[in-house]
Design a protein around this motif. Structure first.
Motif, mmCIF file in Angstrom:
data_model
loop_
_atom_site.group_PDB
_atom_site.id
_atom_site.type_symbol
_atom_site.label_atom_id
_atom_site.label_comp_id
_atom_site.label_asym_id
_atom_site.label_seq_id
_atom_site.Cartn_x
_atom_site.Cartn_y
_atom_site.Cartn_z
ATOM 1 N N GLU A 1 -3.184 -4.580 9.410
ATOM 2 C CA GLU A 1 -2.340 -4.663 10.430
ATOM 3 C C GLU A 1 -1.215 -4.580 9.263
ATOM 4 N N THR A 2 0.273 -4.736 10.140
ATOM 5 C CA THR A 2 1.555 -5.005 9.047
ATOM 6 C C THR A 2 1.410 -6.394 8.631
ATOM 7 N N ASP A 3 2.262 -6.716 7.604
ATOM 8 C CA ASP A 3 2.370 -8.077 7.238
ATOM 9 C C ASP A 3 2.939 -8.871 8.263
ATOM 10 N N PRO B 1 -19.780 -6.571 1.330
ATOM 11 C CA PRO B 1 -20.118 -5.443 2.154
ATOM 12 C C PRO B 1 -20.260 -5.957 3.565
ATOM 13 N N GLN B 2 -20.850 -7.125 3.885
ATOM 14 C CA GLN B 2 -21.235 -7.590 4.943
ATOM 15 C C GLN B 2 -20.194 -8.561 5.727
ATOM 16 N N THR B 3 -19.063 -8.387 5.141
ATOM 17 C CA THR B 3 -17.977 -9.233 5.684
ATOM 18 C C THR B 3 -16.841 -8.535 6.258
ATOM 19 N N PRO B 4 -16.292 -8.835 7.579
ATOM 20 C CA PRO B 4 -15.301 -8.213 8.053
ATOM 21 C C PRO B 4 -13.921 -8.687 7.783
ATOM 22 N N ALA B 5 -12.954 -8.047 7.677
ATOM 23 C CA ALA B 5 -11.443 -8.405 7.091
ATOM 24 C C ALA B 5 -10.370 -7.947 7.963
ATOM 25 N N ILE B 6 -9.396 -8.770 8.212
ATOM 26 C CA ILE B 6 -8.219 -8.412 8.621
ATOM 27 C C ILE B 6 -7.348 -8.439 7.395
ATOM 28 N N LEU B 7 -6.332 -7.603 7.302
ATOM 29 C CA LEU B 7 -5.690 -7.523 6.105
ATOM 30 C C LEU B 7 -4.189 -7.334 6.695
ATOM 31 N N GLY B 8 -3.379 -7.923 6.549
ATOM 32 C CA GLY B 8 -1.867 -7.881 6.603
ATOM 33 C C GLY B 8 -0.966 -7.444 5.563
ATOM 34 N N LEU B 9 -0.507 -6.085 5.430
ATOM 35 C CA LEU B 9 -0.248 -5.654 4.212
ATOM 36 C C LEU B 9 1.247 -4.835 4.481
ATOM 37 N N ALA B 10 2.108 -5.309 3.360
ATOM 38 C CA ALA B 10 3.392 -4.482 3.219
ATOM 39 C C ALA B 10 2.979 -3.031 3.089
ATOM 40 N N GLY B 11 3.736 -2.271 3.681
ATOM 41 C CA GLY B 11 3.776 -0.513 3.621
ATOM 42 C C GLY B 11 2.716 -0.311 4.762
ATOM 43 N N ILE C 1 0.858 -1.121 -0.076
ATOM 44 C CA ILE C 1 -0.109 -0.051 0.151
ATOM 45 C C ILE C 1 0.867 1.335 0.103
ATOM 46 N N ARG C 2 2.073 1.174 0.450
ATOM 47 C CA ARG C 2 3.030 2.226 0.119
ATOM 48 C C ARG C 2 3.435 2.535 -1.173
ATOM 49 N N THR C 3 3.665 1.405 -1.954
ATOM 50 C CA THR C 3 4.145 1.745 -3.460
ATOM 51 C C THR C 3 3.006 1.962 -4.445
ATOM 52 N N THR D 1 0.382 7.323 6.703
ATOM 53 C CA THR D 1 -0.953 7.062 6.946
ATOM 54 C C THR D 1 -1.608 6.117 5.999
ATOM 55 N N TYR D 2 -0.873 5.364 5.409
ATOM 56 C CA TYR D 2 -1.539 4.536 4.139
ATOM 57 C C TYR D 2 -2.509 3.532 4.850
ATOM 58 N N ARG D 3 -2.187 3.100 5.850
ATOM 59 C CA ARG D 3 -3.319 1.901 6.754
ATOM 60 C C ARG D 3 -4.678 2.718 6.728
#
Length: 293
Positions: free
Chosen positions: A98-100, A66-76, A36-38, A81-83
């Protein structure tokens, strides 16, 4: 039925897993890069596509996203403030970025003590001791990610040009690398103009392959990056009984090259980073799913 999503996004690809509220995975899918940073916009697109395909793989309607919650572990996700920017534009009912490294540690050692190293397009390290976590690295290709596939690929291109100029001794590796660019060093430079970390990282396996054949340049590069990896592991101050898990596409290539001290700590991960995201989602959103029933 109510679902949760776990998503693992890095510089090369984005993986999504759709699971029931108890964490049982029923569908998986993969799409393009999600650092998400690049590339925030591209990452968002690939995240949504991976989620959509995971629903399809599970035989479920993507209209439920749209009815589903998600945890995202992402580079960047560990800088800027990309998160927050991404969380604001995702379509999930709840989006927690979250971070990867965070999801990787969760997947590797569960909720107990231990450490992990992500060794892929980028690198990141995290250890948990007495319930407290500490992260190292993950600062990105330009100023960090030592030992990463991206840095290995960049080093290879640098050594290829140095060999072309006669500054350093060449090898079969540098010769084959230059051949990729039609034996034209200008094409190497043009490649770097718009290349992303994943593009550089695509050359990393070639370095390991040539090192096995005794290539001098390949082994010179790998000696340096292994030292970088071990320096980061040393900074984690691991105890002798703490499990150490190596994750990422380069992990199996690094494992036999580590010193005896770290090889002795190596344990198979309980799960991968995507599994960590799923289990974290199930734990954090269980109440949400139950309330929605």
């Amino acid at each position: 039925m109510n679902f949760v999503l776990g998503i693992d996004g890095g510089g090369t690809s984005c993986r999504a897993a759709l699971a029931t509220a108890d964490g049982t995975v029923i569908g998986r899918a993969k799409s393009g890069a999600a650092n998400i940073r690049t590339d925030l916009t591209g990452a968002r697109s690939n995240i949504v596509e991976a989620a959509r395909q995971a629903f399809i793989a599970a035989g479920q309607d993507p209209e439920l996203i749209p009815q589903t919650p998600a945890i995202l572990g992402l580079a960047g996700a560990n800088v800027g403030t990309y998160r927050q920017q991404l969380e604001a534009i995702l379509p999930f009912s709840i989006s927690r970025v979250e971070t990867d490294a965070e999801i990787a540690l969760e997947g590797a050692v569960g909720s107990g003590d231990g450490a992990m190293a992500i060794l892929g397009t980028g690198t990141a390290y995290m250890a948990r001791k007495n319930g407290r976590s500490r992260a190292i690295g993950g600062w990105g290709f330009q100023v960090g990610d030592q030992g990463s596939g991206a840095r290995i690929g960049r080093d290879l291109l640098e050594q290829t040009l140095l060999a072309y100029d006669g500054v350093r001794e060449g090898s079969p590796l540098t010769q084959s690398m230059l051949a990729v660019f039609r034996n034209n060093p200008q094409d190497v430079v043009e490649f770097t103009t718009n290349a992303k970390p994943g593009d550089f990282g695509g050359f990393a396996p070639k370095v390991f392959e040539h090192a096995e054949r005794g290539d001098s340049v390949a082994n010179w590069i790998l000696d340096r990056v292994v030292a970088d990896v071990e320096a980061s592991l040393g900074a984690l101050d691991l105890s002798d009984d703490a499990p150490l898990c190596l994750l990422g596409g380069l992990a199996p290539l690094y494992a036999p090259r580590l010193s005896a001290r770290y090889r002795a700590l190596l344990k198979p991960p309980l799960d991968d980073a995507l599994g960590g995201a799923v289990q974290m989602a199930a734990r954090l959103f269980a109440g949400t799913a139950e309330a929605a029933r």
